[in-house]
Design an enzyme around this catalytic site. Structure first.
Site, PDB file in Angstrom:
ATOM      1  N   CYS A  70      -0.144   4.089   2.038  1.00  0.00           N
ATOM      2  CA  CYS A  70      -0.066   3.906   3.556  1.00  0.00           C
ATOM      3  C   CYS A  70       1.452   4.245   3.939  1.00  0.00           C
ATOM      4  O   CYS A  70       1.389   4.824   4.769  1.00  0.00           O
ATOM      5  CB  CYS A  70      -0.424   2.671   3.862  1.00  0.00           C
ATOM      6  SG  CYS A  70      -2.237   1.919   3.224  1.00  0.00           S
ATOM      7  N   ASP A  71       2.178   3.691   3.075  1.00  0.00           N
ATOM      8  CA  ASP A  71       3.605   3.621   3.496  1.00  0.00           C
ATOM      9  C   ASP A  71       4.428   4.593   2.617  1.00  0.00           C
ATOM     10  O   ASP A  71       5.727   4.626   2.981  1.00  0.00           O
ATOM     11  CB  ASP A  71       3.991   2.274   3.638  1.00  0.00           C
ATOM     12  CG  ASP A  71       3.329   1.426   4.435  1.00  0.00           C
ATOM     13  OD1 ASP A  71       2.738   1.947   5.649  1.00  0.00           O
ATOM     14  OD2 ASP A  71       2.984   0.094   4.277  1.00  0.00           O
TER      15      ASP A  71
ATOM     16  N   CYS B 170       0.782  -1.302  -0.065  1.00  0.00           N
ATOM     17  CA  CYS B 170      -0.118  -0.138   0.184  1.00  0.00           C
ATOM     18  C   CYS B 170       0.676   1.371  -0.160  1.00  0.00           C
ATOM     19  O   CYS B 170       1.278   1.715   1.106  1.00  0.00           O
ATOM     20  CB  CYS B 170      -1.000  -0.080   1.416  1.00  0.00           C
ATOM     21  SG  CYS B 170      -1.819   1.611   1.365  1.00  0.00           S
TER      22      CYS B 170
END
Ligand code: NDP
Length: 348
Positions: free
Chosen positions: A145-146, A142
């Protein structure tokens, strides 16, 4: 905390498993039909849209809309009409008799007249060496997300579809360089996404290449990778066949998988709901949302190996709720006319 009080004894009209766009759309329709649906939010509440940035192709949002915002609005809309939400993962489904029973990881059991399966799909992993150890430590599925952890890094993105392009474009905001590693020499991505990636100055491609091994540790994160290449593509298969391949070691600070998704249907494996080879719920004639088990309906990516769009998931979600409503009404009429309907074995 659960919003439903006595979950282990009461019987719901409709339980919707999954709170992505399909589950929420089903919830809006079922709630507006006064079925007071319970939406069970699993390990990825809100589904895949919560992991995406802007959604540009959902009808009615000419400027695009954030995936998280779209989901939150859908949830508010479903709640507005009376849908309830509860957290929980279904470990086992008993679908031979009605009411159906869903055993949750928490130990609770839900009982319901109709079941809408909208569990979506989860990110696929590629099977590289060390991925189990390093997932979450510089290896991710992701980018939204990261990605921000990789400011100034060189990173790899694995995959050749729209997900990989989207991940690469997002990562290019932070990383020094993004290399897309694709196992063939032709992208699966849509022309528009492929063009954006190709035109980006920070993004380059490694064609006919696969990720064999990830280097690093949980303490240091990802530090590099071993890639394998074969001019005809699918190099890992060539390795298995004993063909000559090229190996390359690269230094990278992060690796992102964008290689598609697998449907979340483990809890249906031992039921009479039919699944295709990839694990998608099969619907009866490919047109309705009915499954091989009377009273169980499929919606969204869990039953759609073909289109897999937010808008189509919303569409099948609404269809599943309408199908469930009709089915419940028909059962009620049948019961009124001839007493309780005899519980039947699921269809073959
Ligand atoms: P896709 O199935 O379209 O693509 C998966 C990619 O990963 C393919 O290129 C495939 O290679 C590769 N792949 C699969 N397994 C492996 C493996 N084990 N090792 C290496 N490579 C692998 O999935 P996506 O998630 O990209 O897209 C799914 C759907 O969602 C599509 O319909 C897409 O259009 C849509 N989508 C749309 C977006 C947008 O419009 N913004 C964003 C993201 C997704 P190969 O090509 O060789 O099979």
């Amino acid at each position: 905390m659960s919003e439903q009080s006595d979950r282990s004894t009461s019987v719901r009209d409709v339980v919707i498993v999954g709170s992505g766009v399909a589950g929420l759309s089903a919830a809006v329709y079922a709630a507006r039909a006064d079925l007071e649906p319970l939406v069970l939010e699993g390990p990825e509440p809100g589904g895949q849209l919560t992991l995406t940035t802007d959604v540009e192709n959902f009808l009615g949002f000419p400027e695009g809309v954030g995936g998280m915002e779209l989901i939150q609005r859908g949830k508010d809309q479903a709640r507005h009409f009376g849908a309830e939400f509860s957290h929980g993962s279904v470990e086992r489904a008993s679908l031979d008799e009605r009411p159906f029973e869903l055993d949750l990881a928490s130990g609770d059991t839900l009982r319901t007249g109709a079941l809408i399966v909208a569990t979506g799909a989860s990110a696929r992993w590629v099977g590289a060496e060390n991925e189990d150890e390093l997932m979450g430590y510089g290896l991710s599925t992701c980018a939204t997300c990261d990605g921000a952890f990789h400011r100034g890094d060189d990173v790899l993105v694995v995959g050749g579809g729209d997900s990989a392009m989207e991940e690469a474009l997002f990562l290019a905001k932070f990383a020094d360089s993004v290399t897309i590693v694709h196992r063939r020499d032709e992208l699966r991505a849509s022309d528009i996404m492929a063009r954006r990636a190709r035109d980006h100055e920070k993004i380059s491609f490694r064609w006919n290449t696969e990720l064999l091994e990830i280097h690093g540790s949980q303490a240091d994160g990802v530090t590099g990778a071993t890639l394998v290449r074969h001019p005809e593509g699918r190099p890992k298969e060539k390795v298995d066949a004993g063909a000559d391949v090229e190996y390359e070691t690269v230094d990278v600070g992060g690796i992102f998988y964008g290689v598609g998704h697998v449907p979340n249907t483990d809890f249906l494996v031992d039921t009479a709901v039919e699944l295709d080879d990839a694990g998608h719920v099969e619907t009866l004639d490919g047109r309705t949302t009915e499954t091989a088990v009377d009273g169980v309906f499929g919606a969204g990516d869990v039953m759609d190996p073909e289109y897999r769009q937010a808008i189509t998931a919303a569409g099948t979600g609404s269809m599943a709720a309408l199908d469930a409503e009709t089915w419940l009404e028909e059962r009620e009429i049948a019961e009124t006319q001839s007493g309780p309907v005899v519980e039947m074995e699921a269809d073959d």
